[in-house]
Design a protein around this motif. Structure first.
Motif, short mmCIF file in Angstrom:
data_model
loop_
_atom_site.label_atom_id
_atom_site.label_comp_id
_atom_site.label_asym_id
_atom_site.label_seq_id
_atom_site.Cartn_x
_atom_site.Cartn_y
_atom_site.Cartn_z
N ASP A 61 40.06 47.29 41.02
CA ASP A 61 39.41 48.24 41.93
C ASP A 61 40.01 49.63 41.73
O ASP A 61 41.04 49.96 42.30
N LEU A 77 42.48 44.31 48.43
CA LEU A 77 42.51 43.28 47.38
C LEU A 77 43.17 42.00 47.86
O LEU A 77 42.77 40.90 47.44
N SER A 123 49.84 40.94 42.03
CA SER A 123 49.08 42.18 42.15
C SER A 123 49.87 43.37 41.63
O SER A 123 51.10 43.34 41.49
N ASN A 173 34.07 48.47 41.02
CA ASN A 173 35.09 47.51 40.61
C ASN A 173 34.59 46.60 39.50
O ASN A 173 33.39 46.55 39.22
N SER A 219 35.23 42.51 38.27
CA SER A 219 35.80 41.23 38.70
C SER A 219 35.54 40.17 37.65
O SER A 219 34.56 40.24 36.91
#
Length: 603
Positions: A9, A16, A39, A139, A141
């Motif tokens: 993102d 997140l 992360s 974003n 994914s």
């Protein structure tokens, strides 16, 4: 389901941690599954695992890099005493994203590089561990399952009617499509790199069948094939204390059973079907001849009513729910052994005993190949059927798309002959987009081993002369030479021993057309299919079908011509036509639409 997930993102609009928790909740649907996530600013990625001791279920984060991988990596030069993920990070440091092309095995891998703010995704040569991606203006994914994207705020995908046309025509999707327009598979043998100013998919390998090997010798090829397959099975068996095998009356699973026995492993074998089916009888004979155990599971005629919604959730609407036979035995198999070998790919590499494919060897033409092959492949909903099934607005979106898909796939094949192009199609399309989904369904409970996709062996198999694939000539010769006991046991497809000559096989095929049966006496009176779908869909499953496809309950009613749906059901229940496969496709589409579009998740 075991696999990977992640969200990148760049706009920092998403929470997140919250998104990742929702993804884990959707993807981790058994108590034995384990989850982990790591992360960095603007990025989170994680892994779902089956909770097995042999798994590297960690997400590795070292010096600005995060790596998650899934599957089995079999490079002999890698150090077995170091976590595999740590070694993969070192390879990335040395070679960049090109490191993926140096790996061998069945895998998907994801690496986030905080220094370059870039994400690298990689798949094995054959795409045996699916990895999907979705991107919009905010974003990017990725996930091993499409359902993971349902956790993204604002994810409102549009139905891909081209993919739906292919599914209803062939029973599977082509290339890297999904039933959503904005979601696609990372292609097999590929590296995908994403950053704020870059989106690239690079193919590092493509399957190609050779037409001939100069000086081919069947005897020496048999020795080479045996040596390579023996090593492939040994590599897969190493590191797993207990291994099972789904055993049928076909060629692929009996060959793996024979190779495992040669390796000295007493594997557990499992077979499912109806009480009088050939698979049950033949699997028992194969197991007895090898001195291994075989457990037989009797299918429940109403299994779909109990497991259908779960199976569609596992396979995400891309496989006919009538393909789910065996789903009900997965919990019990896991209690016995959570790791199973599968014969996936054997026929695609070594040859089918198929008259339909053989006609393209003798009479196939490149200029009419797509048209001729389409006419034999599109046996479910024809173009006329689809026009009657959908509203005019929907049909306009899919008109002619299934045939166009076949044209595009075959035109990209590099093989010189129609016969070899069709083998490429069977390997890269049907096996990957249909057969693999059966393994993915099993993967909801079990880890899978697929020795026929060993890189060294597949390089040999792709070089076999095409005439050796014709009528599975080399395959049948190989089994007769190396496993003579197994070759004397009948093959479920022909009803004759594997080592029967071609004239006997073709003679029995002709005899069946006029009502005669020259099959092995022990098989006479046994049913060829392991499931009785035409009967079950008219009896034990009828109430389930009527409930799901009741016009008042249909989530898809605005897309369909309800009168035609009712006509299909009436003809089937009256016994006028066998519409069981078409009904299975309609059930699949309706339940998928409820789950993925209306978001009514199964309990």
């Amino acid at each position: 389901m075991p696999g990977l997930f992640g969200v990148c993102d760049y706009t920092h609009k998403l929470n997140l941690a919250t998104v990742a928790e929702e993804m884990k909740k959707i993807l981790s649907y058994h108590s034995f599954m384990k989850t982990e996530a790591k992360s960095a600013p603007g990025m989170i990625m994680g892994k779902i695992s089956l909770g097995l001791k042999s798994e590297d279920d960690s997400v590795h984060q070292i010096e600005g890099l995060i790596l998650a991988w899934h599957g089995r990596i079999l490079n002999s030069e890698l150090n077995s005493h170091i976590p595999r993920g740590v070694e993969l990070l070192e390879l990335y440091r040395k070679h960049g994203s090109d490191f993926v092309s140096r790996l061998k095995g069945s895998f998907a891998v994801a690496i986030w590089d905080s220094r370059t703010k870039s994400l690298t995704l990689g798949t094995d040569r054959f795409g045996t561990r699916p990895l999907y991606y979705f991107r919009n203006s905010d974003n990017f994914s990725f996930c091993s399952e499409i359902k993971g994207f349902l956790a993204l705020p604002g994810f409102g995908p549009k139905i891909n009617y081209t993919a739906l046309a292919e599914f209803l025509s062939f029973g599977f999707l082509l290339e890297n499509k999904t039933l959503f327009e904005d979601v696609a598979l990372v292609p097999p043998g590929s590296v995908l790199v994403f950053s704020p100013d870059r989106f690239e998919i690079r193919r590092y390998w493509k399957a190609r069948f050779s037409r001939a090997i100069p000086g081919f010798n069947r005897k020496s090829a048999t020795e080479e094939c045996h040596s390579l397959l023996e090593r492939a099975v040994q590599n897969d068996l190493e590191g797993s204390e207990a291994v099972g095998l789904f055993l049928s009356g076909g060629l692929d699973s009996r060959l793996l059973a024979g190779l495992a026995a040669e390796n000295g492993r007493k594997i557990e074998t499992f077979t499912f079907g109806t009480p009088n089916c050939m698979d049950g009888y033949l699997a028992s004979r194969i197991a007895d001849s090898l001195g291994i155990s075989n457990r037989y599971f009797r299918l429940s005629p109403d299994f779909l009513a109990n497991w259908g919604e779960r199976g569609i959730w596992y396979t995400e609407g891309m496989s006919n729910c009538l393909n789910f036979a065996g789903i009900e035995v997965l919990p019990e198999v896991r209690n016995i052994t959570p790791v199973v070998m599968n014969g996936y790919g054997g026929n695609e590499f070594l040859g089918f005993l198929s008259g339909n494919l053989a006609k393209f060897y003798f009479r196939g033409r490149l200029d009419t190949l797509a048209k001729d092959f389409y006419s034999s492949l599109a046996y479910l909903f024809s173009e006329e059927d689809k026009e009657r099934l959908f509203t005019p607005e929907v049909y306009r979106e899919m008109r002619g798309q299934a045939f166009q898909g076949i044209q595009e796939v075959l035109s990209k094949c590099q093989e010189e002959t129609p016969f070899s192009r069709l083998y490429n199609f069977m390997l890269t399309q049907k096996a990957r987009r249909l057969n693999l989904l059966g393994i993915i369904m099993d993967h909801s409970h079990l880890e899978y081993l697929i020795p026929f996709y060993d890189y060294d062996w597949t390089e040999f198999a792709l070089r076999l002369p095409e005439k050796e694939r014709l009528w599975a000539r080399f395959y049948r010769f190989f089994l007769s030479e190396k496993f003579p006991v197994l070759s004397r046991i009948p093959y479920q497809r022909t009803g004759l021993p594997v080592n029967a000559n071609l004239m006997s096989i073709l003679g029995n095929k002709l005899a069946r057309k006029i009502g005669l049966d020259l099959s092995d006496r022990c098989l006479r009176g046994k049913t060829a299919s392991y499931a009785e779908y035409p009967h079950w869909t008219r009896t034990e499953l009828k109430s389930f079908i009527l409930e799901i496809l009741n016009p008042a309950n249909l989530s898809t009613r605005d897309l369909l011509n309800l009168g035609y749906v009712q006509e299909l059901l009436n003809h089937h229940f009256a016994g006028a036509l066998d519409n069981s496969s078409k009904i299975g496709l309609l059930l699949t589409f309706e339940i998928w639409h409820r789950q993925f579009v209306r978001r009514k998740f199964p309990g």
